[in-house]
Design an enzyme around this catalytic site. Structure first.
Site, PDB file in Angstrom:
ATOM      1  N   GLY A   1      -2.849   4.485   2.484  1.00 33.25           N
ATOM      2  CA  GLY A   1      -3.762   4.250   1.379  1.00 33.25           C
ATOM      3  C   GLY A   1      -4.789   3.164   1.614  1.00 33.25           C
TER       4      GLY A   1
ATOM      5  N   SER B   1       0.842  -1.195   0.000  1.00 35.08           N
ATOM      6  CA  SER B   1       0.000   0.000   0.000  1.00 35.08           C
ATOM      7  C   SER B   1       0.871   1.236   0.000  1.00 35.08           C
ATOM      8  CB  SER B   1      -0.893   0.025   1.235  1.00 35.08           C
ATOM      9  OG  SER B   1      -0.158   0.426   2.386  1.00 35.08           O
ATOM     10  N   ASP B   2       0.354   2.326  -0.592  1.00 39.30           N
ATOM     11  CA  ASP B   2       0.986   3.611  -0.329  1.00 39.30           C
ATOM     12  C   ASP B   2       0.682   3.959   1.122  1.00 39.30           C
ATOM     13  OD1 ASP B   2       2.380   5.955  -0.623  1.00 39.30           O
ATOM     14  OD2 ASP B   2       1.309   6.603  -2.420  1.00 39.30           O
ATOM     15  N   TRP B   3       1.522   4.812   1.697  1.00 34.99           N
ATOM     16  CA  TRP B   3       1.439   5.090   3.130  1.00 34.99           C
ATOM     17  C   TRP B   3       0.136   5.811   3.462  1.00 34.99           C
ATOM     18  CZ3 TRP B   3       5.117   2.412   1.587  1.00 34.99           C
ATOM     19  CH2 TRP B   3       6.156   1.968   2.398  1.00 34.99           C
TER      20      TRP B   3
END
Length: 747
Positions: free
Chosen positions: A266, A262-264
């Site tokens: 997200g 995941s993006d941080w």
């Protein structure tokens, strides 16, 4: 003798017995899938769940009981981020984590040279390996849809073929070091404004033809070991747990066997994350005890909430085992792989690589009257104007901000190169952003200047009046609202009243050179008043050295634009058709807040495809870049007049250097479908080759394509289609400078 051998055998029996009991997963010589299966079988439920989420800002847990290590990630893609505190973005205070900054990926794409891409990946991968990182969070390949996107500088331009071709060697170079490349941001992360709430709608044809090819190449040709989801939504689901993107396409169509990260911040739902393809969750609640009395990381969506659902019998463990298997596979490819190289950090060799890529990516946009290169034998005084001549560009811009071992400014680079051959004087010209810190990394510069706009201009004009050359280093910086993560640009125009300074300088001195330091296109209303224009990008540690070498003529510029420079925003489809940055819509859930719907009405017509369709003359076209020498193209030839679906066709053209400098030319092949059942672009890039030629030298360049280059994506049939009929091959030096065409037929 036999007795001694028997005694030796008895002595070795315990050792051999122990060796025989070594678990398969610890044996690096065993096939990875056997190791994954064996390790998985030995893990408890709690140990499995613990591997799915962060334990700090940039790490996730291993299984100490089994000797399975933690995973450590680091931001890229232009260098290795300095160490931060366990739970915070601020610095950990290390003194040995300064890196080499490599040019931004827009510059790498502008080299149009896959060899440079591999060298880039290999070098930055060596720095990640030395720092004991398992995942490099990069490269980025989102498409340049609007020049206002604050994060365009981290990507590879507007064309899916160019991006796909350039990303593959980068990935291979990184992963040669036992470090996973994590390609981002998958997918449709084409703006920073409302990036957490923009809900994208577009046709499948646009998705497959424009926005997915670079990601697909990263997976199927580059063999990427990790993919990062993006913040935005697609068809109502967040991209970090989007079934269509992560399962249907990434896993089922492309057979991706790596880890989805995941993006941080997200992730928004436990059940969606469980069922829709996410493996590793980062950045959710990492500010300590934000939810109850437990460690915040235990409250991640894929932590205790997931474990609780399993123990209550509401969710089975099939998906859990799949996620842990993907993570174990990554570990066995990286930290537990055999024969890992040691890597190196901040080495002179890496500095040379950074400079080489920078020099090859710089683009000469305009050179009226051939005022470049600067002839030092006829020069007594060079006047340098502009904040960007002195401002460090490696600090700022968001997650790609770096703590560098050194950064050579354009002014210092020029002074170092000129030496005592000419006087190099400097005037500020304009004051932009005087900030010099991000997350505890400081540049050490004090750029505060309280003089008025008029005072700064007067100083610059006085200095420029009797100079042999005036070089204005302007453009953008990495502050909020410019080339920076988290926000888009306010306008296409230059900030800080630079246009006024440039116009005034042009009236004072006819030998004015504008060097645009940016990762984005900018408006140039004075383009006809300034004889020489150079696209200088964000060039990293060796920025000043590389720029000086091109301006003085030690290096002949050979870069070409990876995106179109429009004259005005209305010349861009995303702006002309009116939905950027989206329309506010209804509340999705009380946790997600308002969702901003945005439909990509321009469809497949992005960048030069739109300019061609609408017959718009760009400021500078895609693929454009000049040289200090000249090249001539022969009439192109084809090896056949017709081809079949399982065949290829090759086009050959002779390129001759007719000037006095050694130079490199990028030969570009565009394909046009003369009659199609669906609307198609006037032309599309399908092959290119960079060729080096000495003065007077001539070489033959052959570009080969197959049916794929003739195909479009049919939404209704959900497949790529190449329709029989006539096509035209266009060979040129840019998308608007076509040197020759050949008509051929697909049978």
């Amino acid at each position: 003798m036999k007795f001694k051998a028997m005694l030796l055998g008895l002595a070795l029996m315990p050792v051999l017995s122990v060796l025989a009991q070594v678990p398969v997963y610890l044996n690096a010589d065993k096939p990875i899938e056997e190791r994954v299966k064996d390790a998985l079988s030995r893990m408890t439920l709690e140990e499995k769940v613990k591997m799915l989420h962060a334990q700090s800002k940039f790490s996730s847990a291993g299984v100490a009981r089994l000797g399975i290590p933690e995973i450590w990630a680091t931001d890229g893609p232009h260098g290795i981020r300095p160490e931060v505190l366990w739970d915070e973005w601020n610095q950990a205070g290390w003194t040995n984590d300064s890196c080499i900054a490599y040019p931004a990926l827009t510059c790498l794409a502008a080299t149009w040279n896959p060899e440079m891409s591999h060298l880039y990946g290999k070098s930055v991968g060596e720095e990640a390996r030395y720092r004991k990182k398992d995942i490099l969070l990069g490269p980025g390949v989102n498409i340049y849809r609007t020049p206002l996107n604050g994060r365009n500088f981290e990507y590879m331009g507007e064309d899916p073929y160019l991006s796909a071709t350039m990303v593959v060697p980068y990935i291979k170079g990184v992963q040669e070091n036992g470090v996973a490349a994590c390609v981002k941001h998958y997918a449709l992360n084409n703006q920073e404004t409302n990036r957490h709430t923009t809900n994208v709608y577009l046709s499948d044809r646009s998705l497959y033809e424009i926005y997915l090819p670079a990601f697909q190449a990263a997976v199927q040709e580059g063999g990427a070991w990790a993919i990062m989801g993006s913040y935005n939504l697609y068809q109502g689901e967040h991209a970090c747990h989007n079934k269509r993107l992560l399962k249907d396409i990434l896993r089922d169509e492309w057979n991706f066997d790596g880890v989805v990260v995941s993006d941080w911040g997200g992730v928004h739902s436990t059940e969606q994350a469980v069922y829709n393809g996410l493996d590793l969750e980062f950045g959710t609640w990492t500010d300590g005890l934000s939810n109850g009395t437990r460690n915040a990381y235990d409250n991640y969506f894929l932590a205790f909430p997931y474990l609780k659902l399993i123990k209550e019998g509401k969710i089975e463990t099939k998906e859990l085992d799949e996620k842990v298997s993907n993570i174990l596979r990554l570990i066995f490819r990286t930290s537990m792989a055999s024969h890992k190289p040691f890597g190196s950090l901040g080495s002179p060799d890496h500095g040379k690589v950074s400079r080489k890529i920078a020099e090859e990516g710089i683009v000469l946009l305009q050179n009226n009257n051939n005022i470049l290169p600067i002839d030092l034998n006829k020069t007594k005084k060079i006047a340098v104007v502009g904040e960007n001549a002195i401002k460090m560009m490696t600090v700022g811009g968001g997650s790609s901000s770096l703590k560098v071992k050194y950064e050579i400014s354009p002014l210092d680079g020029l002074r170092n190169r000129v030496g005592d051959k000419a006087e190099v004087v400097y005037a500020r010209g304009y004051v932009g952003d005087s900030s010099s810190e991000l997350n505890g990394v400081t540049t050490g510069q004090n750029l505060k200047d309280d003089r008025s706009e008029d005072e700064l201009l007067a100083e610059a004009l006085q200095m420029a009046e009797n100079a042999d050359y005036v070089i204005f280093f302007g453009g953008l910086n990495k502050s909020e609202g410019q080339d920076c993560e988290g926000s888009d640009r306010i306008s296409l125009g230059l900030p800080y009243a630079q246009d006024r300074v440039i116009r005034e300088l042009a009236q004072i001195n006819k030998n004015l050179i504008f060097v645009n330091i940016s990762g984005n296109a900018v408006a140039m209303p004075w383009v006809n008043e300034v004889p020489a224009i150079v696209q200088g990008w964000f060039l990293g540690s060796e920025a000043g050295t590389a720029l000086a070498s091109v301006l003085i003529g030690d290096i002949n510029p050979s870069g070409k634009l990876p995106f179109t420079f429009p004259v005005k925003l209305d010349d861009v489809g995303a702006h002309k058709l009116g939905e950027y940055p989206g329309n506010k819509k209804e509340l999705v859930t009380k946790h997600q807040g308002d969702t901003i719907n945005e439909t990509y009405h321009e469809g497949i017509f992005v960048g030069y495809r739109w300019a061609d369709k609408e017959k718009i003359k760009p400021l500078f076209p895609f693929g454009h870049g000049l040289s200090y020498t000249t090249f001539t193209y022969s009439k192109p030839a084809a090896d056949k007049k017709t081809m079949t679906a399982d065949d290829t066709i090759s086009f050959t053209v002779n390129i001759k250097n007719t000037g006095t400098y050694e130079g490199q030319e990028i030969v570009q092949l565009y394909i046009s479908d003369k009659k199609s059942s669906l609307p198609r672009p006037l032309k599309e890039l399908k092959a290119f080759q960079k060729v080096k030629l000495a003065p007077g030298e001539e070489k033959s360049v052959t570009l080969t394509i197959d049916k794929k280059a003739l195909s479009f994506f049919d939404d209704a049939r959900h497949e790529w289609v190449a329709e029989p009929g006539k096509f035209e091959a266009m060979i040129g030096s840019s998308s608007r400078n076509i040197k020759g065409t050949i008509v051929f037929e697909l049978k």
